[in-house]
Design a protein around this motif. Structure first.
Motif, short mmCIF file in Angstrom:
data_model
loop_
_atom_site.label_atom_id
_atom_site.label_comp_id
_atom_site.label_asym_id
_atom_site.label_seq_id
_atom_site.Cartn_x
_atom_site.Cartn_y
_atom_site.Cartn_z
N GLN A 228 -12.31 40.46 -4.33
CA GLN A 228 -11.96 39.08 -4.66
C GLN A 228 -11.80 38.22 -3.42
O GLN A 228 -12.22 37.06 -3.41
CB GLN A 228 -10.67 39.04 -5.50
CG GLN A 228 -10.87 39.48 -6.92
CD GLN A 228 -9.58 39.43 -7.72
OE1 GLN A 228 -8.49 39.54 -7.17
NE2 GLN A 228 -9.71 39.26 -9.02
N GLU A 229 -11.19 38.76 -2.40
CA GLU A 229 -10.96 38.00 -1.17
C GLU A 229 -12.28 37.54 -0.56
O GLU A 229 -12.44 36.38 -0.18
CB GLU A 229 -10.17 38.84 -0.17
CG GLU A 229 -9.76 38.10 1.08
CD GLU A 229 -8.66 37.08 0.83
OE1 GLU A 229 -8.70 36.02 1.48
OE2 GLU A 229 -7.77 37.35 0.01
N ASP A 230 -13.24 38.45 -0.45
CA ASP A 230 -14.53 38.13 0.17
C ASP A 230 -15.32 37.12 -0.66
O ASP A 230 -15.89 36.18 -0.11
CB ASP A 230 -15.36 39.40 0.37
CG ASP A 230 -14.76 40.34 1.40
OD1 ASP A 230 -13.97 39.87 2.25
OD2 ASP A 230 -15.06 41.55 1.33
N PHE A 231 -15.35 37.31 -1.99
CA PHE A 231 -16.11 36.38 -2.81
C PHE A 231 -15.42 35.01 -2.86
O PHE A 231 -16.10 33.98 -2.81
CB PHE A 231 -16.32 36.93 -4.22
CG PHE A 231 -17.26 36.08 -5.04
CD1 PHE A 231 -18.55 35.83 -4.61
CD2 PHE A 231 -16.85 35.53 -6.24
CE1 PHE A 231 -19.41 35.03 -5.36
CE2 PHE A 231 -17.70 34.74 -7.00
CZ PHE A 231 -18.99 34.49 -6.56
N ALA A 232 -14.10 35.00 -2.91
CA ALA A 232 -13.37 33.73 -2.89
C ALA A 232 -13.69 32.95 -1.61
O ALA A 232 -13.88 31.73 -1.65
CB ALA A 232 -11.87 33.98 -3.01
N SER B 85 -9.21 30.06 -3.02
CA SER B 85 -8.30 31.14 -2.67
C SER B 85 -8.53 32.36 -3.55
O SER B 85 -9.08 32.26 -4.65
CB SER B 85 -6.84 30.68 -2.82
OG SER B 85 -6.52 30.52 -4.18
N ARG B 86 -8.09 33.51 -3.07
CA ARG B 86 -8.21 34.74 -3.84
C ARG B 86 -7.41 34.64 -5.13
O ARG B 86 -7.86 35.07 -6.19
CB ARG B 86 -7.74 35.95 -3.02
CG ARG B 86 -8.07 37.28 -3.72
CD ARG B 86 -7.03 38.36 -3.53
NE ARG B 86 -5.68 37.97 -3.82
CZ ARG B 86 -5.13 37.97 -5.05
NH1 ARG B 86 -5.83 38.30 -6.10
NH2 ARG B 86 -3.88 37.62 -5.21
N SER B 87 -6.23 34.03 -5.07
CA SER B 87 -5.41 33.92 -6.28
C SER B 87 -6.06 33.01 -7.32
O SER B 87 -5.97 33.27 -8.52
CB SER B 87 -4.00 33.44 -5.95
OG SER B 87 -4.03 32.18 -5.33
#
Length: 85
Positions: free
Chosen positions: A22-26, A32-34
């Motif tokens: 999620q972090e990389d795609f965000a 943001s990841r959230s």
């Protein structure tokens, strides 16, 4: 390339197909990841703003319309077999 059509249920499958967390795609999408986690779960609506940002992310990871169409067909097939999302 015009915008690709998708719904929030496809996003986790899209990013996993590129081995992205999620972090990389965000980061590719500029959110943001959230926020991405909320969109993926359906708790944050996929507004036109977020839709556009995720579409930008799809372009950055070079996710083709062909791949998206195949994923949609696979999702329909899985639902018919009773596998849910």
């Amino acid at each position: 390339m015009s915008g690709q059509k998708f719904d929030y249920t496809l996003i986790p499958h899209i990013r996993r197909s590129r081995n992205l967390n999620q972090e990389d795609f965000a980061d590719k999408c500029g959110i943001s990841r959230s926020t991405l986690a909320g969109i993926e779960s359906g708790s944050i609506p996929l507004t036109p703003l977020y839709y556009g940002k995720i579409n930008d992310g799809l372009r950055r990871i070079r996710y083709s319309q062909f791949e998206l169409d195949a994923l949609k067909k696979m999702q329909i097939y899985r639902k018919r077999l009773g596998y849910g999302k």
